[in-house]
Design an enzyme around this catalytic site. Structure first.
Site, mmCIF file in Angstrom:
data_model
loop_
_atom_site.group_PDB
_atom_site.id
_atom_site.type_symbol
_atom_site.label_atom_id
_atom_site.label_comp_id
_atom_site.label_asym_id
_atom_site.label_seq_id
_atom_site.Cartn_x
_atom_site.Cartn_y
_atom_site.Cartn_z
ATOM 1 N N ARG A 191 -10.085 0.558 15.066
ATOM 2 C CA ARG A 191 -9.893 1.361 13.865
ATOM 3 C C ARG A 191 -10.816 0.872 12.755
ATOM 4 N NH1 ARG A 191 -3.981 1.499 11.142
ATOM 5 N NH2 ARG A 191 -4.578 -0.638 10.630
ATOM 6 N N LYS A 213 0.843 -1.200 0.000
ATOM 7 C CA LYS A 213 0.000 0.000 0.000
ATOM 8 C C LYS A 213 0.880 1.252 0.000
ATOM 9 C CE LYS A 213 -0.446 0.155 5.064
ATOM 10 N NZ LYS A 213 -1.381 0.183 6.205
ATOM 11 N N TYR A 240 15.718 31.666 4.177
ATOM 12 C CA TYR A 240 14.889 32.677 4.825
ATOM 13 C C TYR A 240 15.440 33.134 6.182
ATOM 14 C CZ TYR A 240 11.157 31.928 1.411
ATOM 15 O OH TYR A 240 10.422 31.861 0.262
#
Length: 324
Positions: free
Chosen positions: A124, A34, A244
């Site tokens: 779940r 997956k 930055y």
């Protein structure tokens, strides 16, 4: 090439698969591919190990379809239950095995091959034990190809033992209807527990890619992925900042590398001199390429997460190079 470069060692994945196979003893081995094989590329990984495994697990139907289009012929179990008739129709068209977790999804699968997911404590996905008989009534016995659950906190002896007891009861109920249904409780953590936790099948994901779940160790695993960033320029330092942020020291030159947090890396984990920009970072190194992820466990520790998240993130905008 402006993208980061991911080098994926397919022989290492195959050797990990063979190691898992040996640990499975007499149990079958389902490779979990997956999330694009945890960022390694599901189609390439699956083709390379198909002869080693008994089948595959994916999260969603689209992932299963991709395997079929890539030529994978072994069984593919979709771990997320279907949400509507369209999901069931696509699964049927591509010969995918569905997960059933409720009476509702039992109706949706319409007699297609399925595995029943049981909740043993993760809370779940999965039906509770008292719901199981009513769910089974909705399914033709011959189409119930398996029953499974998933251990939460597999590193805990106490939690695992309690879940084992619940799952054993579920297996008895399902096998009383179809004795050939395959039972599987263990993912990578359960496999490393071994013994009675193995049942008929084992589902392995993270071990396949060279890492252990939290609380476990296994010698001989080979991480299969390294990610590199390419240099875009080197410039004489003129003072001021590094990206930055303000520069905290004086440099002779600084180089910019094409890799940032939009590529799945954490903005707060420096890869060069300061935090990342969206698409780049600045480094005092001047090499043509820099390895920005060599060990997912090490990077995850710096990031405050787990290797799973790192692996599924850092190939987001990568060009994959497969080493065979």
């Amino acid at each position: 090439m402006q993208r980061t470069v991911s080098k994926i060692n397919l022989p290492a994945i195959r050797r990990n698969a063979l190691k898992i196979r040996s640990l499975c003893k007499n149990s079958g081995f389902l490779a979990v591919v997956k999330a694009d094989a945890y960022g390694h590329g599901a189609e390439e990984v699956s083709r390379y190990i198909e002869d080693v495994v008994d089948g595959f697990c994916v999260a969603i139907i689209e992932e299963g379809i991709s395997l079929r289009v890539a030529g994978i012929s072994k069984p593919v179990l979709v771990l997320t239950p279907p949400l509507d008739e369209y999901d069931a129709a696509r699964a049927e068209a591509y010969n995918l095995t569905l997960t059933v977790n409720s009476v509702k999804t039992a109706k949706l699968v319409r007699g297609l091959p399925c595995h029943i997911k049981v909740n043993t404590g993760m809370n779940r996905l999965g039906c509770n034990l008292n719901e199981l008989p009513r769910l089974i009534e909705r399914l033709p016995p011959e189409n119930i190809r398996g029953v499974y659950s998933h251990l939460f906190a597999p590193q805990s002896d106490f939690a695992s033992a309690k879940q084992f007891e619940l799952f054993e009861q579920a297996v008895k109920i399902v096998k009383s209807v179809n004795p050939t249904a395959a039972a599987h409780l263990s993912a990578s953590g359960g496999l490393l527990r071994g013994g009675k936790y193995l049942f008929d099948l084992v589902r392995c994901g993270i071990l396949l890619y060279g890492y252990c779940p939290s609380g476990f160790t296994l010698k001989g695993l080979e991480p299969a992925l390294k990610v590199y960033a390419r240099r875009t320029q080197t410039t004489e330092f003129i003072g001021g900042g590094v990206g930055y942020g303000f520069a905290e020291k004086n440099y002779r030159t600084l180089s910019s590398y094409r890799c940032g947090y939009a590529d799945g890396f954490s903005r707060t984990v420096p890869l060069g001199e300061k935090t990342l920009c969206m698409d780049a970072f600045v480094s005092a190194s001047g090499g043509e390429t820099l390895c920005v992820m060599n060990d997912a466990d090490e990077y995850a520790k710096r990031m405050g997460t787990i290797s799973y998240e790192v692996l599924t993130s850092v190939t987001r905008r990568s060009e994959r190079i497969y080493e065979r």
